[in-house]
Scaffold this motif. Sequence first.
Motif, PDB file in Angstrom:
ATOM      1  N   ILE A  23      -3.662   8.559   1.045  1.00  0.00           N
ATOM      2  CA  ILE A  23      -2.680   9.501   0.498  1.00  0.00           C
ATOM      3  C   ILE A  23      -3.147  10.947   0.687  1.00  0.00           C
ATOM      4  CG2 ILE A  23      -1.635  10.321  -1.665  1.00  0.00           C
ATOM      5  CD1 ILE A  23      -1.593   7.297  -2.513  1.00  0.00           C
ATOM      6  N   ALA A  24      -4.448  11.172   0.574  1.00  0.00           N
ATOM      7  CA  ALA A  24      -5.007  12.528   0.718  1.00  0.00           C
ATOM      8  C   ALA A  24      -5.059  12.990   2.166  1.00  0.00           C
ATOM      9  CB  ALA A  24      -6.401  12.583   0.100  1.00  0.00           C
ATOM     10  N   SER A  25      -4.735  12.097   3.097  1.00  0.00           N
ATOM     11  CA  SER A  25      -4.713  12.446   4.521  1.00  0.00           C
ATOM     12  C   SER A  25      -3.265  12.615   4.978  1.00  0.00           C
ATOM     13  CB  SER A  25      -5.380  11.339   5.344  1.00  0.00           C
ATOM     14  OG  SER A  25      -4.498  10.236   5.501  1.00  0.00           O
ATOM     15  N   SER A  26      -3.087  13.119   6.171  1.00  0.00           N
ATOM     16  CA  SER A  26      -1.729  13.267   6.704  1.00  0.00           C
ATOM     17  C   SER A  26      -1.142  11.927   7.157  1.00  0.00           C
ATOM     18  CB  SER A  26      -1.721  14.271   7.858  1.00  0.00           C
ATOM     19  OG  SER A  26      -2.599  13.854   8.889  1.00  0.00           O
ATOM     20  N   LEU A  27      -1.966  10.882   7.285  1.00  0.00           N
ATOM     21  CA  LEU A  27      -1.462   9.575   7.711  1.00  0.00           C
ATOM     22  C   LEU A  27      -0.749   8.840   6.576  1.00  0.00           C
ATOM     23  CD1 LEU A  27      -1.301   7.653  10.152  1.00  0.00           C
ATOM     24  CD2 LEU A  27      -3.426   6.623   9.348  1.00  0.00           C
ATOM     25  N   GLY A  28      -1.025   9.229   5.344  1.00  0.00           N
ATOM     26  CA  GLY A  28      -0.421   8.566   4.199  1.00  0.00           C
ATOM     27  C   GLY A  28       1.097   8.523   4.238  1.00  0.00           C
ATOM     28  N   GLU A  29       1.710   9.548   4.836  1.00  0.00           N
ATOM     29  CA  GLU A  29       3.175   9.574   4.912  1.00  0.00           C
ATOM     30  C   GLU A  29       3.733   8.499   5.836  1.00  0.00           C
ATOM     31  OE1 GLU A  29       3.715  13.128   8.230  1.00  0.00           O
ATOM     32  OE2 GLU A  29       3.142  13.647   6.178  1.00  0.00           O
ATOM     33  N   ARG A  30       2.878   7.881   6.666  1.00  0.00           N
ATOM     34  CA  ARG A  30       3.322   6.875   7.626  1.00  0.00           C
ATOM     35  C   ARG A  30       2.834   5.471   7.276  1.00  0.00           C
ATOM     36  NH1 ARG A  30       5.292   8.346  12.251  1.00  0.00           N
ATOM     37  NH2 ARG A  30       4.275   6.681  13.398  1.00  0.00           N
ATOM     38  N   ARG A  31       2.306   5.296   6.074  1.00  0.00           N
ATOM     39  CA  ARG A  31       1.793   4.002   5.641  1.00  0.00           C
ATOM     40  C   ARG A  31       2.425   3.623   4.307  1.00  0.00           C
ATOM     41  NH1 ARG A  31       0.587   4.358  10.185  1.00  0.00           N
ATOM     42  NH2 ARG A  31      -1.373   3.853  11.208  1.00  0.00           N
ATOM     43  N   PRO A  32       2.441   2.316   3.976  1.00  0.00           N
ATOM     44  CA  PRO A  32       3.113   1.842   2.745  1.00  0.00           C
ATOM     45  C   PRO A  32       2.255   2.061   1.492  1.00  0.00           C
ATOM     46  CG  PRO A  32       2.139  -0.010   3.900  1.00  0.00           C
ATOM     47  CD  PRO A  32       1.920   1.212   4.785  1.00  0.00           C
ATOM     48  N   VAL A  33       1.954   3.306   1.179  1.00  0.00           N
ATOM     49  CA  VAL A  33       1.014   3.622   0.097  1.00  0.00           C
ATOM     50  C   VAL A  33       1.499   3.200  -1.289  1.00  0.00           C
ATOM     51  CG1 VAL A  33      -0.119   5.488   1.380  1.00  0.00           C
ATOM     52  CG2 VAL A  33       1.851   6.006  -0.089  1.00  0.00           C
ATOM     53  N   ASP A  34       2.789   2.924  -1.452  1.00  0.00           N
ATOM     54  CA  ASP A  34       3.317   2.465  -2.740  1.00  0.00           C
ATOM     55  C   ASP A  34       3.433   0.948  -2.828  1.00  0.00           C
ATOM     56  OD1 ASP A  34       3.583   5.084  -3.737  1.00  0.00           O
ATOM     57  OD2 ASP A  34       5.519   5.315  -2.740  1.00  0.00           O
ATOM     58  N   ASP A  35       3.142   0.264  -1.737  1.00  0.00           N
ATOM     59  CA  ASP A  35       3.188  -1.193  -1.691  1.00  0.00           C
ATOM     60  C   ASP A  35       1.748  -1.697  -1.787  1.00  0.00           C
ATOM     61  OD1 ASP A  35       3.414  -3.892  -1.097  1.00  0.00           O
ATOM     62  OD2 ASP A  35       4.861  -3.576   0.538  1.00  0.00           O
ATOM     63  N   PHE A  36       1.259  -1.836  -3.029  1.00  0.00           N
ATOM     64  CA  PHE A  36      -0.154  -2.122  -3.249  1.00  0.00           C
ATOM     65  C   PHE A  36      -0.598  -3.459  -2.674  1.00  0.00           C
ATOM     66  CE2 PHE A  36       0.718   0.665  -7.118  1.00  0.00           C
ATOM     67  CZ  PHE A  36       0.401   1.822  -6.422  1.00  0.00           C
ATOM     68  N   GLU A  37       0.248  -4.461  -2.714  1.00  0.00           N
ATOM     69  CA  GLU A  37      -0.119  -5.762  -2.139  1.00  0.00           C
ATOM     70  C   GLU A  37      -0.328  -5.642  -0.628  1.00  0.00           C
ATOM     71  OE1 GLU A  37      -1.025  -8.620  -3.671  1.00  0.00           O
ATOM     72  OE2 GLU A  37      -0.893  -7.374  -5.465  1.00  0.00           O
ATOM     73  N   ARG A  38       0.527  -4.872   0.004  1.00  0.00           N
ATOM     74  CA  ARG A  38       0.406  -4.695   1.459  1.00  0.00           C
ATOM     75  C   ARG A  38      -0.843  -3.891   1.803  1.00  0.00           C
ATOM     76  NH1 ARG A  38       5.355  -2.440   5.118  1.00  0.00           N
ATOM     77  NH2 ARG A  38       4.559  -3.122   7.118  1.00  0.00           N
ATOM     78  N   ILE A  39      -1.109  -2.832   1.054  1.00  0.00           N
ATOM     79  CA  ILE A  39      -2.317  -2.033   1.281  1.00  0.00           C
ATOM     80  C   ILE A  39      -3.557  -2.900   1.081  1.00  0.00           C
ATOM     81  CG2 ILE A  39      -3.748  -0.167   0.316  1.00  0.00           C
ATOM     82  CD1 ILE A  39      -1.571   0.963   2.069  1.00  0.00           C
ATOM     83  N   ALA A  41      -3.827  -6.123   1.424  1.00  0.00           N
ATOM     84  CA  ALA A  41      -3.924  -7.048   2.555  1.00  0.00           C
ATOM     85  C   ALA A  41      -4.406  -6.332   3.812  1.00  0.00           C
ATOM     86  CB  ALA A  41      -2.578  -7.722   2.806  1.00  0.00           C
ATOM     87  N   MET A  42      -3.977  -5.089   4.012  1.00  0.00           N
ATOM     88  CA  MET A  42      -4.433  -4.324   5.178  1.00  0.00           C
ATOM     89  C   MET A  42      -5.955  -4.181   5.160  1.00  0.00           C
ATOM     90  SD  MET A  42      -1.461  -1.379   5.256  1.00  0.00           S
ATOM     91  CE  MET A  42      -2.370  -0.227   6.277  1.00  0.00           C
ATOM     92  N   VAL A  43      -6.504  -3.893   3.997  1.00  0.00           N
ATOM     93  CA  VAL A  43      -7.954  -3.722   3.877  1.00  0.00           C
ATOM     94  C   VAL A  43      -8.669  -5.073   4.008  1.00  0.00           C
ATOM     95  CG1 VAL A  43      -9.824  -2.989   2.342  1.00  0.00           C
ATOM     96  CG2 VAL A  43      -7.737  -1.621   2.500  1.00  0.00           C
ATOM     97  N   GLU A  44      -8.172  -6.078   3.317  1.00  0.00           N
ATOM     98  CA  GLU A  44      -8.834  -7.378   3.323  1.00  0.00           C
ATOM     99  C   GLU A  44      -8.796  -8.068   4.679  1.00  0.00           C
ATOM    100  OE1 GLU A  44      -6.921  -9.477   0.131  1.00  0.00           O
ATOM    101  OE2 GLU A  44      -8.141  -8.465  -1.400  1.00  0.00           O
TER     102      GLU A  44
END
Length: 138
Positions: A23-39, A41-44
């Motif tokens: 979120i603190a980066s400019s890429l946050g606007e292009r990622r599902p930062v409000d979809d915590f389950e998806r985020i 899963a992306m990390v895991e």
Amino acid sequence: MEIAVQYAHEKDLDWQEFNDTLIASSLGERRPVDDFERIKAMVENANLIITARINNKLVGVARSVTDWVFCTYLSDLFVDEQYQKLGIGRELIRHTKIASPQAKLILLSAPKAINYYPRIGMTHHTHAYTLDDPNDLV
């Protein structure tokens, strides 16, 4: 004044810390930062995550999927906007490549970063394709 940045291959990166930095980066606007389950899963599900920390604060991430020998897809590269222009992104890419030296590093650029990659020595490739919906196949 030189800032000490610690780079590491983190196998158990906290998804909330990942999301906060995204979120603190400019890429946050292009990622599902409000979809915590998806985020989460992306990390895991990434099997190569290189982090940059300053005084233990996460300031940058290179998140990849790799087979370690043929290709490494660098799917997320981001640096907290407060810490950009310090060479952290370039170093995250370098550490990703070092972690998987036999594999070709591949990424799709975010529109705001399209001029960044050639400046740091990466080669532009014109033959990349994406598919969002399998029903779009003809």
